[in-house]
Design an enzyme around this catalytic site. Sequence first.
Site, PDB file in Angstrom:
ATOM      1  N   HIS A  46      41.832  62.555 -19.437  1.00 18.45           N
ATOM      2  CA  HIS A  46      42.098  61.209 -18.918  1.00 18.45           C
ATOM      3  C   HIS A  46      43.555  61.080 -18.465  1.00 18.45           C
ATOM      4  O   HIS A  46      44.393  60.490 -19.145  1.00 18.45           O
ATOM      5  CB  HIS A  46      41.760  60.165 -19.978  1.00 18.45           C
ATOM      6  CG  HIS A  46      40.293  59.933 -20.123  1.00 18.45           C
ATOM      7  ND1 HIS A  46      39.719  59.377 -21.235  1.00 18.45           N
ATOM      8  CD2 HIS A  46      39.269  60.188 -19.264  1.00 18.45           C
ATOM      9  CE1 HIS A  46      38.408  59.307 -21.061  1.00 18.45           C
ATOM     10  NE2 HIS A  46      38.116  59.792 -19.878  1.00 18.45           N
ATOM     11  N   CYS A 101      36.925  70.176 -26.243  1.00 19.05           N
ATOM     12  CA  CYS A 101      37.974  70.573 -27.183  1.00 19.05           C
ATOM     13  C   CYS A 101      37.326  71.163 -28.432  1.00 19.05           C
ATOM     14  O   CYS A 101      36.385  70.576 -28.987  1.00 19.05           O
ATOM     15  CB  CYS A 101      38.826  69.364 -27.557  1.00 19.05           C
ATOM     16  SG  CYS A 101      40.008  69.714 -28.887  1.00 19.05           S
ATOM     17  N   HIS A 129      33.264  55.348 -25.037  1.00 10.42           N
ATOM     18  CA  HIS A 129      34.199  56.444 -24.780  1.00 10.42           C
ATOM     19  C   HIS A 129      33.405  57.742 -24.651  1.00 10.42           C
ATOM     20  O   HIS A 129      32.465  57.975 -25.413  1.00 10.42           O
ATOM     21  CB  HIS A 129      35.229  56.551 -25.906  1.00 10.42           C
ATOM     22  CG  HIS A 129      36.339  57.508 -25.596  1.00 10.42           C
ATOM     23  ND1 HIS A 129      36.216  58.872 -25.777  1.00 10.42           N
ATOM     24  CD2 HIS A 129      37.586  57.314 -25.100  1.00 10.42           C
ATOM     25  CE1 HIS A 129      37.341  59.460 -25.418  1.00 10.42           C
ATOM     26  NE2 HIS A 129      38.182  58.538 -24.995  1.00 10.42           N
ATOM     27  N   GLU A 131      33.906  60.735 -25.574  1.00  5.85           N
ATOM     28  CA  GLU A 131      33.809  61.534 -26.801  1.00  5.85           C
ATOM     29  C   GLU A 131      32.767  60.956 -27.755  1.00  5.85           C
ATOM     30  O   GLU A 131      31.980  61.691 -28.365  1.00  5.85           O
ATOM     31  CB  GLU A 131      35.165  61.632 -27.501  1.00  5.85           C
ATOM     32  CG  GLU A 131      35.094  62.528 -28.729  1.00  5.85           C
ATOM     33  CD  GLU A 131      36.372  62.561 -29.539  1.00  5.85           C
ATOM     34  OE1 GLU A 131      36.284  62.799 -30.763  1.00  5.85           O
ATOM     35  OE2 GLU A 131      37.464  62.342 -28.964  1.00  5.85           O
ATOM     36  N   CYS A 200      42.352  64.440 -34.899  1.00  2.00           N
ATOM     37  CA  CYS A 200      42.932  65.755 -34.650  1.00  2.00           C
ATOM     38  C   CYS A 200      44.435  65.781 -34.924  1.00  2.00           C
ATOM     39  O   CYS A 200      45.106  64.745 -34.983  1.00  2.00           O
ATOM     40  CB  CYS A 200      42.619  66.210 -33.228  1.00  2.00           C
ATOM     41  SG  CYS A 200      43.767  65.637 -31.976  1.00  2.00           S
ATOM     42  N   SER A 229      42.236  57.135 -24.739  1.00  8.38           N
ATOM     43  CA  SER A 229      42.166  56.521 -26.068  1.00  8.38           C
ATOM     44  C   SER A 229      43.419  56.804 -26.881  1.00  8.38           C
ATOM     45  O   SER A 229      44.016  55.904 -27.474  1.00  8.38           O
ATOM     46  CB  SER A 229      40.929  57.038 -26.813  1.00  8.38           C
ATOM     47  OG  SER A 229      40.901  56.570 -28.147  1.00  8.38           O
ATOM     48  N   ASN A 230      43.852  58.065 -26.905  1.00 13.17           N
ATOM     49  CA  ASN A 230      45.001  58.396 -27.760  1.00 13.17           C
ATOM     50  C   ASN A 230      46.280  57.748 -27.260  1.00 13.17           C
ATOM     51  O   ASN A 230      47.146  57.380 -28.057  1.00 13.17           O
ATOM     52  CB  ASN A 230      45.140  59.916 -27.914  1.00 13.17           C
ATOM     53  CG  ASN A 230      45.730  60.590 -26.701  1.00 13.17           C
ATOM     54  OD1 ASN A 230      46.945  60.709 -26.573  1.00 13.17           O
ATOM     55  ND2 ASN A 230      44.885  61.042 -25.791  1.00 13.17           N
TER      56      ASN A 230
END
Length: 319
Positions: A46, A101, A129, A131, A200, A229-230
């Site tokens: 992203h 990932c 999302h 993921e 993570c 998101s992160n």
Amino acid sequence: MTKPPLTLYLAAPRGFCAGVDRAIKIVEMALEKWGAPVYVRHEIVHNKFVVDRLRDMGAVFVEELDEAPTDRPVIFSAHGVPKSVPAEAERRNMVYVDATCPLVSKVHLEAERHHENGLQMIMIGHAGHPETIGTMGQLPEGEVLLVETVEDVAGLEVRDPERLAYITQTTLSIDDTAAIVAALRERFPAINIPRKEDICYATTNRQGAVKALSDRIEALLVIGAPNSSNSRRLVEVGRAAGCRVAQLVQRATEIDWDSLQGVTAVGVAAGASAPEVLVDEVIAAFRERFDTTVELVETVKERVEFKVPRILREAAETP
């Protein structure tokens, strides 16, 4: 005219994580192996800058597999995909490379293991999302219940409160997730907890780096995409730590300079899919306007690397 003094505190670690670096390499190596076009299901990571660069190299980004022709290779994004996607690619005899990932794949395997043992899964994540969609899509429909907030926990309807396990999206706020986990454990004392934290290392480290800056700065800039998101979690962490101004920007051109009037100390962080060139761009923009001092605030050194899939390694190793 004299420029006002300002100190930029650079969070470290910041920017690319091992999973993002691997995913980008996969697209680059696929283009080298098969030539353009190579199709990518969803944005590989992203970040618009990264996606635009790969598009210029010959990558074609699509949202669904049926948008890609069967005679060209397709890559699945770093966020992971439901099991139905590779199954469909195989049914259509497509060449595909999975850039999920490895830390997301670990969560997938964890969910499958619990399912095989007869446990119903609860996933802590953000609805919609990629993921979350990919992880929930590892199991039959209805086998994974999604919670986004502490309030959601109270409304959960489970088959058997003694036969539960939880997993999490890898890019969540550590503090928010801890509160949801506490609510789950209070309501379902028998719930099976992950062997190791699902959030993570890169998410944890980048949030820790922002917290380490917080007592030195008046404003925080997070370089990242609005659909990352992160990156959005880093803004939230900064605000929770007391930053009066916390902005998410994709490029230096998006900085709200008016909000920085009178500020003398600014923190700069970058989401896990933001390249360092964008950090350099932001630093240059500050130097145009301020007498800028740059200081690094490093909390941990990252040495994690992930190998690309064998099909691409073999191509790279062939003389």
